[in-house]
Design a protein around this motif. Structure first.
Motif, PDB file in Angstrom:
ATOM      1  N   HIS A  99      53.909  -2.484  76.759  1.00  0.00           N
ATOM      2  CA  HIS A  99      53.157  -1.222  76.858  1.00  0.00           C
ATOM      3  C   HIS A  99      53.573  -0.425  78.097  1.00  0.00           C
ATOM      4  O   HIS A  99      53.672   0.811  78.027  1.00  0.00           O
ATOM      5  N   GLN A 100      53.833  -1.113  79.207  1.00  0.00           N
ATOM      6  CA  GLN A 100      54.282  -0.416  80.416  1.00  0.00           C
ATOM      7  C   GLN A 100      55.621   0.282  80.184  1.00  0.00           C
ATOM      8  O   GLN A 100      55.817   1.429  80.624  1.00  0.00           O
ATOM      9  N   SER A 101      56.537  -0.394  79.494  1.00  0.00           N
ATOM     10  CA  SER A 101      57.844   0.219  79.214  1.00  0.00           C
ATOM     11  C   SER A 101      57.712   1.392  78.257  1.00  0.00           C
ATOM     12  O   SER A 101      58.347   2.439  78.453  1.00  0.00           O
ATOM     13  N   LEU A 102      56.888   1.253  77.230  1.00  0.00           N
ATOM     14  CA  LEU A 102      56.680   2.356  76.290  1.00  0.00           C
ATOM     15  C   LEU A 102      56.085   3.561  77.011  1.00  0.00           C
ATOM     16  O   LEU A 102      56.485   4.706  76.764  1.00  0.00           O
ATOM     17  N   THR A 103      55.138   3.307  77.905  1.00  0.00           N
ATOM     18  CA  THR A 103      54.506   4.394  78.669  1.00  0.00           C
ATOM     19  C   THR A 103      55.507   5.055  79.609  1.00  0.00           C
ATOM     20  O   THR A 103      55.574   6.285  79.699  1.00  0.00           O
ATOM     21  N   LYS A 104      56.297   4.250  80.315  1.00  0.00           N
ATOM     22  CA  LYS A 104      57.276   4.789  81.271  1.00  0.00           C
ATOM     23  C   LYS A 104      58.217   5.786  80.608  1.00  0.00           C
ATOM     24  O   LYS A 104      58.561   6.810  81.201  1.00  0.00           O
ATOM     25  N   PHE A 105      58.614   5.495  79.366  1.00  0.00           N
ATOM     26  CA  PHE A 105      59.586   6.350  78.684  1.00  0.00           C
ATOM     27  C   PHE A 105      58.928   7.317  77.701  1.00  0.00           C
ATOM     28  O   PHE A 105      59.615   7.933  76.887  1.00  0.00           O
ATOM     29  N   HIS A 106      57.616   7.456  77.806  1.00  0.00           N
ATOM     30  CA  HIS A 106      56.876   8.438  77.009  1.00  0.00           C
ATOM     31  C   HIS A 106      57.151   8.304  75.511  1.00  0.00           C
ATOM     32  O   HIS A 106      57.309   9.315  74.814  1.00  0.00           O
ATOM     33  N   VAL A 107      57.195   7.052  75.037  1.00  0.00           N
ATOM     34  CA  VAL A 107      57.359   6.829  73.600  1.00  0.00           C
ATOM     35  C   VAL A 107      56.107   7.386  72.925  1.00  0.00           C
ATOM     36  O   VAL A 107      54.989   7.054  73.320  1.00  0.00           O
ATOM     37  N   PRO A 108      56.268   8.273  71.940  1.00  0.00           N
ATOM     38  CA  PRO A 108      55.100   8.860  71.280  1.00  0.00           C
ATOM     39  C   PRO A 108      54.161   7.781  70.725  1.00  0.00           C
ATOM     40  O   PRO A 108      54.607   6.708  70.295  1.00  0.00           O
ATOM     41  N   ALA A 110      52.384   7.294  67.985  1.00  0.00           N
ATOM     42  CA  ALA A 110      52.560   6.777  66.620  1.00  0.00           C
ATOM     43  C   ALA A 110      53.743   5.811  66.560  1.00  0.00           C
ATOM     44  O   ALA A 110      53.639   4.728  65.974  1.00  0.00           O
ATOM     45  N   GLU A 111      54.850   6.171  67.178  1.00  0.00           N
ATOM     46  CA  GLU A 111      56.030   5.310  67.169  1.00  0.00           C
ATOM     47  C   GLU A 111      55.775   4.056  67.999  1.00  0.00           C
ATOM     48  O   GLU A 111      56.204   2.959  67.633  1.00  0.00           O
ATOM     49  N   GLY A 112      55.063   4.216  69.102  1.00  0.00           N
ATOM     50  CA  GLY A 112      54.708   3.059  69.926  1.00  0.00           C
ATOM     51  C   GLY A 112      53.853   2.068  69.153  1.00  0.00           C
ATOM     52  O   GLY A 112      54.083   0.855  69.226  1.00  0.00           O
ATOM     53  N   ARG A 113      52.881   2.577  68.402  1.00  0.00           N
ATOM     54  CA  ARG A 113      52.032   1.690  67.592  1.00  0.00           C
ATOM     55  C   ARG A 113      52.861   0.954  66.541  1.00  0.00           C
ATOM     56  O   ARG A 113      52.664  -0.234  66.305  1.00  0.00           O
ATOM     57  N   GLU A 114      53.796   1.655  65.902  1.00  0.00           N
ATOM     58  CA  GLU A 114      54.657   1.000  64.905  1.00  0.00           C
ATOM     59  C   GLU A 114      55.508  -0.092  65.546  1.00  0.00           C
ATOM     60  O   GLU A 114      55.677  -1.170  64.979  1.00  0.00           O
ATOM     61  N   LEU A 115      56.033   0.200  66.717  1.00  0.00           N
ATOM     62  CA  LEU A 115      56.855  -0.783  67.416  1.00  0.00           C
ATOM     63  C   LEU A 115      56.015  -1.987  67.835  1.00  0.00           C
ATOM     64  O   LEU A 115      56.440  -3.139  67.670  1.00  0.00           O
ATOM     65  N   VAL A 116      54.813  -1.740  68.331  1.00  0.00           N
ATOM     66  CA  VAL A 116      53.915  -2.833  68.711  1.00  0.00           C
ATOM     67  C   VAL A 116      53.582  -3.685  67.488  1.00  0.00           C
ATOM     68  O   VAL A 116      53.550  -4.920  67.568  1.00  0.00           O
ATOM     69  N   THR A 117      53.364  -3.065  66.342  1.00  0.00           N
ATOM     70  CA  THR A 117      53.093  -3.809  65.116  1.00  0.00           C
ATOM     71  C   THR A 117      54.265  -4.718  64.759  1.00  0.00           C
ATOM     72  O   THR A 117      54.075  -5.876  64.361  1.00  0.00           O
TER      73      THR A 117
END
Length: 138
Positions: A99-108, A110-117
């Motif tokens: 989650h920290q990496s996704l936040t750092k790079f401003h992953v949108p 919806a895409e972040g949720r899909e990746l986490v899934t």
């Protein structure tokens, strides 16, 4: 792409280059995370596996799982992690790093949720089953 098809997660994330940047940051976090390295098996693995090689396989896997053209060529998640005896707390620490990496790079979102899934779909193969306490139910 067919006109009625929506772009893959891979395409929406920006392809291999954008995915590789996030994975690079994530693996740097994971390799240095004291919450993970307190597990002696994980700490040993982090010193045995080179970060560039680890980053390569994770990038390859994320690209493949997100619908990219790459084919994952590494070992299964169970074969790669079973011997590490990863706990629920260590899984939570890894997810926090993600989650920290996704936040750092401003992953949108919806895409972040899909990746986490996608990542969460590997949990059963990675986290060691908790030992049972007491006798099995009758």
């Amino acid at each position: 792409m067919q006109p009625d098809q929506s772009p893959s997660l891979y395409d929406r994330l920006g392809g291999v280059y954008n995915i590789a940047v996030v994975v690079d940051d994530l693996i740097d976090r994971v390799m240095a995370d004291d919450r993970l390295n307190k597990n002696p098996a994980v700490d040993e693995a982090h010193h045995r596996v080179t970060p560039p090689g680890f980053k390569y396989f994770v990038t390859e896997m994320v690209c493949w799982a997100a619908g990219g053209p790459q084919q994952y060529s590494g070992r299964s998640m169970g074969d790669s992690h079973r011997h590490l005896h990863i706990t629920e707390d260590e899984w939570a620490a890894f997810m926090d790093d993600l989650h920290q990496s996704l936040t750092k790079f401003h992953v949108p979102a919806a895409e972040g949720r899909e990746l986490v899934t996608i990542v969460e779909s590997t949990k059963d193969a990675i986290v060691a089953a908790s030992p049972r306490s007491g006798p099995p139910p009758a």
